[in-house]
Scaffold this motif. Structure first.
Motif, PDB file in Angstrom:
ATOM      1  N   GLY A   2       0.506  -0.946   0.234  1.00 51.56           N
ATOM      2  CA  GLY A   2      -0.033  -0.101   0.402  1.00 51.56           C
ATOM      3  C   GLY A   2       1.037   0.974   0.164  1.00 51.56           C
ATOM      4  O   GLY A   2       0.211   2.439   0.732  1.00 51.56           O
ATOM      5  N   LEU A   3       2.120   1.552  -0.199  1.00 46.34           N
ATOM      6  CA  LEU A   3       2.988   2.126  -0.964  1.00 46.34           C
ATOM      7  C   LEU A   3       3.259   2.714  -2.336  1.00 46.34           C
ATOM      8  O   LEU A   3       3.003   1.916  -3.516  1.00 46.34           O
ATOM      9  CB  LEU A   3       4.288   2.368   0.089  1.00 46.34           C
ATOM     10  N   TRP A   4       3.757   4.041  -1.873  1.00 43.59           N
ATOM     11  CA  TRP A   4       3.633   4.366  -3.457  1.00 43.59           C
ATOM     12  C   TRP A   4       4.538   5.719  -3.656  1.00 43.59           C
ATOM     13  O   TRP A   4       4.662   6.302  -2.781  1.00 43.59           O
ATOM     14  CB  TRP A   4       2.758   4.471  -4.488  1.00 43.59           C
ATOM     15  N   ALA A   5       5.994   5.451  -4.108  1.00 42.73           N
ATOM     16  CA  ALA A   5       7.074   6.503  -3.878  1.00 42.73           C
ATOM     17  C   ALA A   5       7.414   6.920  -5.273  1.00 42.73           C
ATOM     18  O   ALA A   5       8.687   8.189  -5.354  1.00 42.73           O
ATOM     19  CB  ALA A   5       8.340   5.726  -3.064  1.00 42.73           C
ATOM     20  N   LEU A  58      11.580   0.221   2.795  1.00 44.10           N
ATOM     21  CA  LEU A  58      10.869   0.964   3.983  1.00 44.10           C
ATOM     22  C   LEU A  58      10.585  -1.112   4.416  1.00 44.10           C
ATOM     23  O   LEU A  58       9.754  -1.069   5.212  1.00 44.10           O
ATOM     24  CB  LEU A  58       9.610   1.025   2.684  1.00 44.10           C
ATOM     25  N   ASN A  59      10.020  -1.915   3.502  1.00 43.46           N
ATOM     26  CA  ASN A  59       9.282  -2.464   3.978  1.00 43.46           C
ATOM     27  C   ASN A  59      10.344  -4.043   4.887  1.00 43.46           C
ATOM     28  O   ASN A  59      10.358  -5.129   5.714  1.00 43.46           O
ATOM     29  CB  ASN A  59       8.568  -3.471   2.991  1.00 43.46           C
ATOM     30  N   ASP A  66       9.892   0.405  -6.527  1.00 47.40           N
ATOM     31  CA  ASP A  66      10.478  -0.631  -5.753  1.00 47.40           C
ATOM     32  C   ASP A  66      11.601  -0.658  -5.479  1.00 47.40           C
ATOM     33  O   ASP A  66      11.554  -1.674  -4.194  1.00 47.40           O
ATOM     34  CB  ASP A  66      11.010  -2.010  -7.060  1.00 47.40           C
ATOM     35  N   ARG A  67      13.296   0.019  -5.702  1.00 43.28           N
ATOM     36  CA  ARG A  67      13.721  -0.008  -4.811  1.00 43.28           C
ATOM     37  C   ARG A  67      13.869   0.460  -3.642  1.00 43.28           C
ATOM     38  O   ARG A  67      13.755   0.010  -2.153  1.00 43.28           O
ATOM     39  CB  ARG A  67      15.116   0.316  -4.880  1.00 43.28           C
ATOM     40  N   PHE A  68      12.852   1.646  -3.503  1.00 41.98           N
ATOM     41  CA  PHE A  68      12.909   2.449  -2.153  1.00 41.98           C
ATOM     42  C   PHE A  68      11.606   1.635  -1.379  1.00 41.98           C
ATOM     43  O   PHE A  68      11.294   1.320  -0.124  1.00 41.98           O
ATOM     44  CB  PHE A  68      12.157   3.821  -2.828  1.00 41.98           C
TER      45      PHE A  68
END
Length: 195
Positions: A77-80, A91-92, A85-87
């Motif tokens: 549920g995160l979009w950057a 975070l995960n 994908d790397r970021f």
């Protein structure tokens, strides 16, 4: 006749005073939940939360009777944006949100205050990585349409290290400890209450 009219008005007022809060749903096409921070003092960067579910029972006449309980999916549920994908993988990872162990963040409102029914504050408990921290959001009711559709803006400044050194990684030099949470949303009366 006057007595009957007065009685009817009193009954209507009593019914309104004790009316149940109305269930609402997010209009996902017109909702943006984002967090922004400073990167090395150079620029503001942002992240959007895209997967969330919750209970929204709103009482506009008596906000203290409202219920707001929202769970955010952190895994998917995160979009950057750039280098997504790397970021998001970072975070995960166990370095920050450790979503294998803590896949969600959870907010539960604990209080509502307003003096003019347009602006006010919503306090609540926000749980991230198993740690619960009280937060306050400044809330503005942008518009309440006749059909019940409501538009809100809410903001809060969160301090990452309040949750843990892990969530506050790289603070305060590389990444600011303060994160500005901004919610712009349109809410629609849930079908169950619209009938």
């Amino acid at each position: 006749m006057k007595v009957l009219t007065a009685t009817a008005v009193a009954a209507l007022a009593a019914a309104t005073a004790f009316a149940d809060p109305v269930a609402y749903e997010f209009d996902r096409g017109h909702t943006e939940i984002s967090a922004t921070w400073m990167h090395q003092g150079l620029s503001r960067q942002s992240l959007q939360f895209t997967d969330y579910e919750g209970t929204l029972l709103l009482d506009f006449d008596n906000p203290e009777n409202s219920t707001v309980d929202i769970t955010f999916n952190l895994i998917d549920g995160l979009w950057a944006g750039a280098h997504h994908d790397r970021f998001i993988g970072h975070l995960n990872s166990p370095d920050i949100f450790d979503t294998a162990q803590y896949p969600t963040a959870h907010f539960v409102a604990t209080g509502f205050e307003t003096e003019d029914s347009v602006t006010g504050t919503m306090t609540g408990d926000l749980t991230i990585v198993g740690v619960t921290v009280p937060v306050t959001l400044d809330v503005t009711l942008n518009r309440l349409r006749d059909d019940g559709t409501a538009g809100f803006t809410a903001t809060s400044t969160l301090v990452r290290t309040d949750w843990s050194p892990q969530v506050g990684i790289y603070a305060p030099v590389a990444v600011s400890d303060e994160v500005i949470l901004t919610i712009n949303t349109e809410l629609e009366v849930a079908e169950s209450d619209a009938e």
